[in-house]
Design a protein around this motif. Sequence first.
Motif, mmCIF file in Angstrom:
data_model
loop_
_atom_site.group_PDB
_atom_site.id
_atom_site.type_symbol
_atom_site.label_atom_id
_atom_site.label_comp_id
_atom_site.label_asym_id
_atom_site.label_seq_id
_atom_site.Cartn_x
_atom_site.Cartn_y
_atom_site.Cartn_z
ATOM 1 N N VAL A 146 18.770 50.197 12.849
ATOM 2 C CA VAL A 146 19.648 50.869 13.736
ATOM 3 C C VAL A 146 20.356 50.800 15.316
ATOM 4 O O VAL A 146 21.160 51.903 15.606
ATOM 5 N N GLY A 147 19.866 49.615 15.950
ATOM 6 C CA GLY A 147 20.499 49.293 16.896
ATOM 7 C C GLY A 147 20.414 49.707 18.231
ATOM 8 O O GLY A 147 20.562 49.440 19.049
ATOM 9 N N TRP A 148 18.707 50.362 18.237
ATOM 10 C CA TRP A 148 17.606 50.421 19.523
ATOM 11 C C TRP A 148 16.534 50.006 19.806
ATOM 12 O O TRP A 148 15.798 50.192 18.851
ATOM 13 N N LEU A 150 13.371 48.768 20.268
ATOM 14 C CA LEU A 150 12.287 49.093 21.131
ATOM 15 C C LEU A 150 11.803 47.911 22.330
ATOM 16 O O LEU A 150 12.067 48.298 23.558
ATOM 17 N N ILE A 151 12.454 47.008 22.134
ATOM 18 C CA ILE A 151 12.077 45.841 22.681
ATOM 19 C C ILE A 151 13.124 45.656 23.702
ATOM 20 O O ILE A 151 12.635 45.884 24.829
ATOM 21 N N GLY A 152 14.167 46.087 23.231
ATOM 22 C CA GLY A 152 15.742 46.332 23.997
ATOM 23 C C GLY A 152 15.651 47.341 25.220
ATOM 24 O O GLY A 152 15.596 47.170 26.078
ATOM 25 N N LEU A 153 14.940 48.514 25.142
ATOM 26 C CA LEU A 153 15.020 49.991 25.315
ATOM 27 C C LEU A 153 13.419 49.715 26.173
ATOM 28 O O LEU A 153 13.802 50.255 27.822
ATOM 29 N N ALA A 154 12.624 48.824 26.525
ATOM 30 C CA ALA A 154 11.488 48.358 27.370
ATOM 31 C C ALA A 154 12.175 47.157 28.475
ATOM 32 O O ALA A 154 12.302 47.541 29.457
ATOM 33 N N ARG A 170 25.270 38.832 22.471
ATOM 34 C CA ARG A 170 23.726 38.118 22.225
ATOM 35 C C ARG A 170 22.379 39.192 22.707
ATOM 36 O O ARG A 170 21.660 38.332 22.512
ATOM 37 N N LYS A 171 22.450 40.304 24.065
ATOM 38 C CA LYS A 171 21.407 40.659 23.800
ATOM 39 C C LYS A 171 20.756 42.111 22.948
ATOM 40 O O LYS A 171 19.438 41.697 22.444
ATOM 41 N N ARG A 172 22.454 42.149 22.011
ATOM 42 C CA ARG A 172 21.740 43.094 21.188
ATOM 43 C C ARG A 172 20.742 41.806 19.862
ATOM 44 O O ARG A 172 20.076 42.744 18.959
ATOM 45 N N ARG A 173 22.093 40.707 19.957
ATOM 46 C CA ARG A 173 21.203 39.507 18.862
ATOM 47 C C ARG A 173 20.166 39.684 18.812
ATOM 48 O O ARG A 173 18.751 39.033 18.501
#
Length: 245
Positions: A146-148, A150-154, A170-173
């Motif tokens: 869904v594009g959110w 959990l690693i990115g949120l942390a 790049r970060k999203r990928r």
Amino acid sequence: MTGPDEHAKGAPRASDALGAALGDAARRMGLDPAQERSAGHVVWGAMGGWRGVLESVLPSLAFVVLFTLRPDALGLALGVSVGLAAVFTVVRLVQKSPPSAALGGLIAAAAAAALALWTGRGEDNFIPGFFTNAIYGSALLVSALVGWSLIGLAAGFLMSEGTAWRADPRKRRVFFWLAIAWSALFFARLGVQLPLYFAGDVTALGTLKLVMGLPLFAPLVAVTWLAVRALYRPGDEPTDARAAR
């Protein structure tokens, strides 16, 4: 009526709260990419050092060894396993160190032992772990899709950029694939261990649980930490600054 802008404001607040919770948990484990530490130190800290390794391995190892030697003494194997988890918890309390990891292990070991004693089947001692792997694996997979992530949120919380990383492809990928990798680890455990559970092979099941525990957790922690560090190299312009142009 609630306008679209209010909905947009509500979503970031929820994601920020989740990111803060995940970031705090990662920081307590020593997984703060902003700190100048080697990958080895980070992994060792995430595992809790020697104490964390022993707390993670010894209760399960004791159960597997004792049950293998005495399949007719299920109660003994479970009792020793829970007893070791209790000892680790008491030691942490006496030393006034954070007891959360040992206490969580004690509760999990006691619940699993109670289930196995109730059914009289040694393999049922591993059922709570199956649910844990399924929940973690599903949560990480869904968050990536869904594009959110959990690693990115942390990571966003730890690096003080909130959810601004979502504006950087790049970060999203990278965060997408990190979440997928962690999800794959949890589902791989299920894929390997569930057939052994249904076959009733307690010794193989317990052995593979240990093999697929810290030995797989450690390198994935290192990869995750190094990947996040690479995304936030000193001198890189913050995502929100680039997005504002």
